[in-house]
Design a protein around this motif. Structure first.
Motif, PDB file in Angstrom:
ATOM      1  N   GLU A  11     -18.259   6.320  -6.747  1.00 35.76           N
ATOM      2  CA  GLU A  11     -18.447   7.142  -4.785  1.00 35.76           C
ATOM      3  C   GLU A  11     -19.364   8.630  -5.387  1.00 35.76           C
ATOM      4  OE1 GLU A  11     -16.250   3.582  -1.717  1.00 35.76           O
ATOM      5  OE2 GLU A  11     -16.255   6.164  -2.030  1.00 35.76           O
ATOM      6  N   LEU A  12     -18.863   9.142  -6.252  1.00 34.61           N
ATOM      7  CA  LEU A  12     -18.896  10.197  -6.399  1.00 34.61           C
ATOM      8  C   LEU A  12     -20.656  10.588  -6.628  1.00 34.61           C
ATOM      9  CD1 LEU A  12     -18.720  13.603  -5.359  1.00 34.61           C
ATOM     10  CD2 LEU A  12     -17.354  13.705  -7.663  1.00 34.61           C
ATOM     11  N   ILE A  13     -20.274   9.540  -7.746  1.00 32.70           N
ATOM     12  CA  ILE A  13     -21.324  10.033  -8.937  1.00 32.70           C
ATOM     13  C   ILE A  13     -22.540   8.520  -7.860  1.00 32.70           C
ATOM     14  CG2 ILE A  13     -22.400   8.303 -10.896  1.00 32.70           C
ATOM     15  CD1 ILE A  13     -20.033   9.072 -12.298  1.00 32.70           C
ATOM     16  N   LEU A  14     -22.560   8.373  -7.058  1.00 32.32           N
ATOM     17  CA  LEU A  14     -23.082   7.554  -6.776  1.00 32.32           C
ATOM     18  C   LEU A  14     -24.045   8.199  -5.633  1.00 32.32           C
ATOM     19  CD1 LEU A  14     -23.113   6.345  -3.564  1.00 32.32           C
ATOM     20  CD2 LEU A  14     -21.953   4.497  -5.051  1.00 32.32           C
ATOM     21  N   ALA A  15     -23.209   9.583  -5.408  1.00 29.64           N
ATOM     22  CA  ALA A  15     -23.232  10.257  -4.496  1.00 29.64           C
ATOM     23  C   ALA A  15     -24.484  10.741  -4.925  1.00 29.64           C
ATOM     24  CB  ALA A  15     -22.294  11.141  -3.024  1.00 29.64           C
ATOM     25  N   LEU A  16     -23.896  11.815  -5.981  1.00 26.94           N
ATOM     26  CA  LEU A  16     -24.773  12.807  -6.557  1.00 26.94           C
ATOM     27  C   LEU A  16     -26.387  12.459  -6.344  1.00 26.94           C
ATOM     28  CD1 LEU A  16     -21.905  14.246  -8.267  1.00 26.94           C
ATOM     29  CD2 LEU A  16     -22.936  15.427  -7.236  1.00 26.94           C
ATOM     30  N   SER A  17     -26.464  10.967  -7.273  1.00 31.09           N
ATOM     31  CA  SER A  17     -27.313  10.670  -7.371  1.00 31.09           C
ATOM     32  C   SER A  17     -28.417  10.396  -6.370  1.00 31.09           C
ATOM     33  CB  SER A  17     -27.433   8.952  -8.252  1.00 31.09           C
ATOM     34  OG  SER A  17     -27.121   8.072  -7.029  1.00 31.09           O
ATOM     35  N   MET A  18     -28.085  10.453  -5.039  1.00 29.45           N
ATOM     36  CA  MET A  18     -28.935  10.559  -3.798  1.00 29.45           C
ATOM     37  C   MET A  18     -29.972  11.758  -3.755  1.00 29.45           C
ATOM     38  SD  MET A  18     -28.907   7.831  -2.445  1.00 29.45           S
ATOM     39  CE  MET A  18     -28.273   6.516  -3.496  1.00 29.45           C
ATOM     40  N   ASN A  19     -31.053  11.516  -2.892  1.00 32.88           N
ATOM     41  CA  ASN A  19     -32.116  12.520  -3.153  1.00 32.88           C
ATOM     42  C   ASN A  19     -31.384  13.273  -1.716  1.00 32.88           C
ATOM     43  OD1 ASN A  19     -34.133  14.210  -3.135  1.00 32.88           O
ATOM     44  ND2 ASN A  19     -35.888  12.572  -2.722  1.00 32.88           N
ATOM     45  N   LEU A  20     -30.304  13.702  -1.857  1.00 32.02           N
ATOM     46  CA  LEU A  20     -29.903  14.423  -0.726  1.00 32.02           C
ATOM     47  C   LEU A  20     -30.553  16.235  -0.131  1.00 32.02           C
ATOM     48  CD1 LEU A  20     -25.898  14.305  -0.606  1.00 32.02           C
ATOM     49  CD2 LEU A  20     -27.469  13.377   1.135  1.00 32.02           C
ATOM     50  N   ASN A  21     -30.881  16.281   0.930  1.00 30.03           N
ATOM     51  CA  ASN A  21     -31.407  17.503   1.359  1.00 30.03           C
ATOM     52  C   ASN A  21     -30.250  18.719   0.773  1.00 30.03           C
ATOM     53  OD1 ASN A  21     -31.359  20.328   3.099  1.00 30.03           O
ATOM     54  ND2 ASN A  21     -32.369  18.879   4.906  1.00 30.03           N
ATOM     55  N   PRO A  22     -30.319  19.860   0.630  1.00 29.03           N
ATOM     56  CA  PRO A  22     -29.934  20.979  -0.558  1.00 29.03           C
ATOM     57  C   PRO A  22     -28.695  21.365   0.399  1.00 29.03           C
ATOM     58  CG  PRO A  22     -32.129  20.974  -0.014  1.00 29.03           C
ATOM     59  CD  PRO A  22     -32.166  20.177   0.004  1.00 29.03           C
ATOM     60  N   ASP A  23     -29.011  21.484   1.339  1.00 29.33           N
ATOM     61  CA  ASP A  23     -27.637  21.925   2.602  1.00 29.33           C
ATOM     62  C   ASP A  23     -27.236  20.892   2.790  1.00 29.33           C
ATOM     63  OD1 ASP A  23     -29.329  24.122   2.882  1.00 29.33           O
ATOM     64  OD2 ASP A  23     -30.477  23.498   4.856  1.00 29.33           O
ATOM     65  N   SER A  24     -27.326  19.585   2.911  1.00 28.32           N
ATOM     66  CA  SER A  24     -26.226  18.213   3.589  1.00 28.32           C
ATOM     67  C   SER A  24     -24.873  18.578   2.826  1.00 28.32           C
ATOM     68  CB  SER A  24     -26.431  17.263   2.961  1.00 28.32           C
ATOM     69  OG  SER A  24     -28.041  16.648   4.098  1.00 28.32           O
ATOM     70  N   LEU A  25     -23.973  18.181   2.970  1.00 32.41           N
ATOM     71  CA  LEU A  25     -22.349  18.325   2.216  1.00 32.41           C
ATOM     72  C   LEU A  25     -21.734  16.810   1.610  1.00 32.41           C
ATOM     73  CD1 LEU A  25     -20.585  19.221   5.256  1.00 32.41           C
ATOM     74  CD2 LEU A  25     -21.309  20.683   3.273  1.00 32.41           C
ATOM     75  N   ILE A  26     -21.453  16.899   0.928  1.00 31.48           N
ATOM     76  CA  ILE A  26     -20.216  16.427  -0.137  1.00 31.48           C
ATOM     77  C   ILE A  26     -19.294  16.270   0.489  1.00 31.48           C
ATOM     78  CG2 ILE A  26     -20.583  14.867  -1.816  1.00 31.48           C
ATOM     79  CD1 ILE A  26     -23.224  15.332  -3.037  1.00 31.48           C
ATOM     80  N   LEU A  27     -18.615  15.056   0.778  1.00 31.05           N
ATOM     81  CA  LEU A  27     -17.143  15.185   1.214  1.00 31.05           C
ATOM     82  C   LEU A  27     -16.493  14.363   0.463  1.00 31.05           C
ATOM     83  CD1 LEU A  27     -16.412  15.740   4.393  1.00 31.05           C
ATOM     84  CD2 LEU A  27     -17.843  17.560   3.345  1.00 31.05           C
TER      85      LEU A  27
END
Ligand SMILES: *Cc1c(COP(=O)(O)O)cnc(C)c1O
Length: 632
Positions: free
Chosen positions: A130-146
């Protein structure tokens, strides 16, 4: 004269407007429509959609997904919090965090991230994949990954490596043993970790998931452990690494009071920590925002007694209230709503392929006068039973039925007699069922409580409960079920739904109801035309919990976009899992099995799954659809 049955009657019967919450309704043609944008000018007639898909070779059962609903949900929750922040002059901000475990399907996460980027939506993950898929997303750079859940060294290392690249990754400490590992790996990687503390609250959720919090919960730190973590970090001069306080009291919180109580308790903990000089920036109130699956707006497990706006308002107000009393700055609020964001966007359409009529509901016995006495007795009961005598007459009928059984087993009765006796008995039960609705009946005797259930027909539909709605089987979770067409006709049968697995648990025998739970659902008499039933609000958790019982695989998935003038466009099709996929999943090699032949006829197991819609027409055979599809 009885009034004509209308679409509105059906809408009421199935409570479509209530659980549909603006996303589902009916049209004058007597069909259920999806309204992904909640704007009636862009609705999708589900029956027409299925017919169009069939023309393209996509068979039922089929999963429909509406990305526009995901977008709408993100907007709704963010606007609700913005409004509450304004209303209460809350001096900080709010962000949604999407817990990917709710539905990890790439297109779903991508849509959520796309719709959420303006709001700096973040992601929550509970495992390395799940972390790897979260990292692969085009998130806003200010967004958090928990990172929540139990973490081994590998998970922590991965999170810290990603942190090193500048991503805002927070590791939430769920149990004390994780902290030394985080500190050790952070030191060796020369990276400053961002740490969250998950608090074990006394406050509990409600409904089926209430054990997620409280003293015996699996996750979270006790007060003593929180203080211990603070002491360890203080000694290392790393108090400023603690940026988040987290709690999660369970999913589907049906009662808003539970939310308030938990928020108040957590804000006290936040405030005390702030006063100890820990610069916690975020307070994360976890998931649990519910979905009103039955539309009753109550604290029943399938429902909720509040709206998204009230939820936002209560979280913001109570946080501010406690912070004011404690005289500390308010935190940036986070929620981890998963169910509420995804449940509405998905539904499954199945088709009825048969009916088991154990109760002879289409038959009535005509007495010629030549029958044996016991049959005549039953016919007498059938013709004379009423509100005043039904109880005695029922016990007479029962003894006659037992006698018929004994006589048959001793060889005294013909098959004809036995059949007449059985049919008469069912006729009597049906009459009793009507009698029990009579105004003069104030109390329903215990022995008749399950009567309607035993009278229900069994409709067989082409799907697997275990694949499509595993939570219904596992925890009796209720999903709205309704025919998607023929709503202008009064449904004359009362039925339960059976799937096509060889498992007696593969049935739906509990249905949503505004006042209670129903044991059966009103359905229409089958005709030669196909009959389609929708199972709604399946977007949260069902996809990934779905099982391969009997090797039935996932049905085809179609992503649909509603357009102006009741038009729609097919955005993407994911073919159903094939026989080939299913055999491989249990370690067979279908290629070598393709040589098997019976009576000289080769068994074909290698089935191409292509995204090309035209080739789908002939090539695509889902493991689900082979029951009803033509021969190769
Ligand atoms: C599962 C989970 C969620 C999501 O809960 P919903 O009820 O789907 O909103 C949020 N946070 C944590 C820690 C979870 O385990």
């Amino acid at each position: 004269m009885p009034l004509k049955w209308t679409v509105q009657d059906s809408a009421k019967l199935y409570a479509i407007e209530e659980w549909g919450d603006g996303y589902f309704g009916t049209n004058p043609k007597g069909r259920i429509i999806a309204i992904p944008t909640r704007d009636e000018s862009t609705s999708i007639d589900l029956y027409e959609a299925v017919l169009r898909l069939k023309k393209l070779g996509i068979q039922t059962p089929v999963t429909l997904r509406f990305p526009q609903i995901l977008e709408g949900r993100i907007k709704e929750i963010n606007l609700a919090f913005k409004k509450a922040i304004n209303d209460f002059n809350y001096n900080s901000d709010y962000s949604s965090i999407y817990p990917v475990k709710t539905n990890q399907i790439k297109e779903v996460v991508q849509e959520i991230v796309k719709a959420g980027n303006d709001y700096k939506l973040g992601l929550e993950c509970g495992s390395k994949p799940e972390l790897i898929l979260a990292l692969s997303m085009n998130l806003n750079p200010d967004s958090l990954i928990l990172c929540n859940g139990y973490k081994d060294e590998g998970f922590i290392r991965m999170a810290l490596l990603a942190r090193k690249t500048g991503r805002r990754i927070v590791i939430t400490v769920e149990k004390m043993s994780e902290l030394p590992v985080i500190l050790k790996i952070a030191k060796s990687l020369k990276v400053k970790p961002l740490i969250g503390l998950r608090a074990k609250l006394n406050a509990q959720g409600s409904g089926k998931w209430e054990t997620s919090a409280g003293d015996h919960a699996k996750f979270g730190l006790t007060t003593r452990e929180i203080l211990e973590a603070v002491a360890i970090l203080s000694k290392k001069k790393m108090l400023d690494s603690i940026i988040e306080l987290h709690f999660h009291i369970g999913s589907q919180i049906t009662d808003i009071r539970k939310v308030k109580i938990a928020v108040k308790e957590a804000t006290r903990i936040y405030a005390k920590l702030r006063k100890m000089g820990i610069p916690i920036e975020y307070m994360n109130v976890g998931g649990g925002l519910a979905v009103d699956y039955d539309g009753s707006k109550t604290t029943f497990t399938s429902s909720m007694n509040y709206t998204v706006e009230q939820y936002a308002s209560d979280v913001v107000y109570n946080t501010k209230d406690i912070c004011k009393m404690e005289d500390v700055p308010v935190p940036h609020l986070l929620t981890e709503s998963g169910r509420a964001l995804t449940a509405y966007h998905e539904l499954v359409i199945v088709d009825v392929i048969g009916l088991i009529d154990t109760t002879h509901s289409r038959y009535s016995v005509e007495i010629s006068g030549k029958e044996i006495q016991i049959i005549k007795d039953l016919a007498y009961i059938r013709d004379n039973i009423g509100p005043k005598n039904y109880s005695e007459m029922y016990s007479d009928a029962l003894s006659s039925k037992d006698e018929i059984n004994s006589l048959f087993n001793l060889g005294y009765l013909s098959l004809e007699d036995r059949s007449k006796g059985e049919t008469l008995f069912w006729e009597i039960l049906r009459k009793i069922s009507k009698i029990l609705t009579h105004k003069s009946i104030k109390y329903i005797p215990e022995e008749f409580r399950d009567l309607n259930k035993s009278l229900a027909d069994k409709f067989i539909a082409n799907f697997s409960i275990f694949q499509t709605i595993p939570d219904h089987w596992a925890i009796e979770h209720l999903f709205p079920v309704a025919p998607i067409h023929r709503l202008k006709e009064k449904p004359t049968l009362s039925a339960t739904l059976c799937d096509i697995t060889c498992d007696s648990d593969g049935t739906i025998e509990k249905f949503v109801d505004l006042k209670d739970v129903r044991d059966e659902i009103p359905l229409h008499e089958p005709t030669d035309e196909p009959y389609f039933i929708g199972i709604f609000l399946t977007g949260a958790y069902q996809d990934i919990l779905g099982m391969r019982h009997n090797l039935f695989g996932a049905p085809s998935e179609v992503f649909m976009i509603a357009e102006e003038d009741d038009n729609f466009r097919i955005d993407k099709v994911i073919p159903a899992e094939t026989i080939d996929d299913m055999l491989r999943s249990v370690h067979y090699n279908p290629e070598s099995m393709g040589r098997i032949s019976i009576n000289g006829r080769k068994i074909k197991t290698k089935i191409d799954a292509s995204e090309d819609l035209h080739s789908l027409i002939i090539k695509h055979r889902g493991s689900h659809t082979y029951l009803s599809s033509e021969e190769d």
